[in-house]
Design a protein around this motif. Sequence first.
Motif, mmCIF file in Angstrom:
data_model
loop_
_atom_site.group_PDB
_atom_site.id
_atom_site.type_symbol
_atom_site.label_atom_id
_atom_site.label_comp_id
_atom_site.label_asym_id
_atom_site.label_seq_id
_atom_site.Cartn_x
_atom_site.Cartn_y
_atom_site.Cartn_z
ATOM 1 N N MET A 1 0.846 -1.189 0.000
ATOM 2 C CA MET A 1 0.000 0.000 0.000
ATOM 3 C C MET A 1 0.882 1.240 0.000
ATOM 4 N N ARG A 2 0.616 2.120 -0.936
ATOM 5 C CA ARG A 2 1.446 3.309 -1.132
ATOM 6 C C ARG A 2 0.773 4.518 -0.469
ATOM 7 N N VAL A 3 1.533 5.240 0.351
ATOM 8 C CA VAL A 3 0.972 6.325 1.150
ATOM 9 C C VAL A 3 1.691 7.635 0.835
ATOM 10 N N LEU A 4 0.895 8.693 0.641
ATOM 11 C CA LEU A 4 1.419 10.043 0.479
ATOM 12 C C LEU A 4 1.021 10.846 1.709
ATOM 13 N N ILE A 5 1.974 11.558 2.319
ATOM 14 C CA ILE A 5 1.721 12.357 3.521
ATOM 15 C C ILE A 5 1.714 13.834 3.143
ATOM 16 N N VAL A 6 0.620 14.529 3.482
ATOM 17 C CA VAL A 6 0.487 15.951 3.159
ATOM 18 C C VAL A 6 0.257 16.724 4.456
ATOM 19 N N ASP A 7 1.246 17.496 4.876
ATOM 20 C CA ASP A 7 1.148 18.280 6.109
ATOM 21 C C ASP A 7 2.206 19.371 6.056
ATOM 22 N N VAL B 1 5.520 6.802 -0.113
ATOM 23 C CA VAL B 1 6.116 7.055 -1.426
ATOM 24 C C VAL B 1 6.471 8.526 -1.634
ATOM 25 N N GLY B 2 5.909 9.414 -0.788
ATOM 26 C CA GLY B 2 6.225 10.833 -0.968
ATOM 27 C C GLY B 2 5.579 11.690 0.107
ATOM 28 N N PRO C 1 -1.787 17.616 -6.428
ATOM 29 C CA PRO C 1 -1.976 17.044 -7.769
ATOM 30 C C PRO C 1 -0.693 16.494 -8.374
ATOM 31 N N ALA C 2 0.393 17.263 -8.282
ATOM 32 C CA ALA C 2 1.666 16.805 -8.851
ATOM 33 C C ALA C 2 2.199 15.603 -8.094
ATOM 34 N N ALA C 3 2.049 15.601 -6.762
ATOM 35 C CA ALA C 3 2.544 14.486 -5.968
ATOM 36 C C ALA C 3 1.774 13.204 -6.259
ATOM 37 N N VAL C 4 0.460 13.312 -6.407
ATOM 38 C CA VAL C 4 -0.349 12.131 -6.723
ATOM 39 C C VAL C 4 0.010 11.600 -8.107
ATOM 40 N N ALA C 5 0.206 12.510 -9.054
ATOM 41 C CA ALA C 5 0.597 12.083 -10.403
ATOM 42 C C ALA C 5 1.962 11.407 -10.394
ATOM 43 N N ALA C 6 2.874 11.904 -9.553
ATOM 44 C CA ALA C 6 4.236 11.373 -9.538
ATOM 45 C C ALA C 6 4.345 10.059 -8.775
ATOM 46 N N THR D 1 -9.908 21.901 0.342
ATOM 47 C CA THR D 1 -9.911 22.236 -1.080
ATOM 48 C C THR D 1 -9.166 21.175 -1.879
ATOM 49 N N ALA D 2 -8.029 20.730 -1.342
ATOM 50 C CA ALA D 2 -7.229 19.715 -2.032
ATOM 51 C C ALA D 2 -7.988 18.391 -2.120
#
Length: 220
Positions: free
Chosen positions: A1-7, A29-30, A39-44, A63-64
């Motif tokens: 499972m690939r996880v992106l952290i946004v904070d 993963v990022g 958007p760019a992070a999810v695409a990458a 909003t994101a």
Amino acid sequence: MRVLIVDDDALVRAGLSMILGGLPDLTVVGEAADGGEVPAAVAAYAPDVVLMDIRMPRVDGLTATEALRAQPHPPEVLVLTTFDADEQVLRALRAGAAGFLLKDTPPAEIVHAVRRVAAGEATLSPTVTRTLIAHVTAAAPGPVGPDPRRERALRLLSGLSERERQVAVALGRGQTNAEIAGELFMSVATVKAYVSRLLTRLDLNNRVQVALLVHDAGLV
């Protein structure tokens, strides 16, 4: 499972990376420091789950989340918040977030929540569901005239079979698949099938949105 952290807090990002990064079935993963970078992070990175902070300096997490969930085949979103932001959490859930985590959630529960979301399960416990709905109801009493949201919810739910309606109401109470199965004398597999059918018939993203629709209709 690939996880992106946004904070926007580097310490929070580092802590979450440490919690999730050492597990065999999860990969961070990022990272992103603002909703505008999502958007760019999810695409990458093509994550399966995004851990999304609400309060960020430029583009907030709400909003994101709304923009992300409007895209085809988006990742699941877990909102990171404190309990003094309930109305914001409600907006995120309506946008399609699969649930939320309090920022002081114990590490083991964070891991469990990410795994559940990746598996298609929402992360609203019965206690959290009741607390959230009670807060929102107290903060925003119903209008004197017609309520478009309630009318829409009742219209959508009126097209369900009796069994589908029972499952929907159980979701509105924040019950798990196993709890619903026990209450309605069904197998867990059958409950999962009903949940999938509800999402298709109601054109919703996840079971949390079903719970909110039931709440809008005044059935819980």
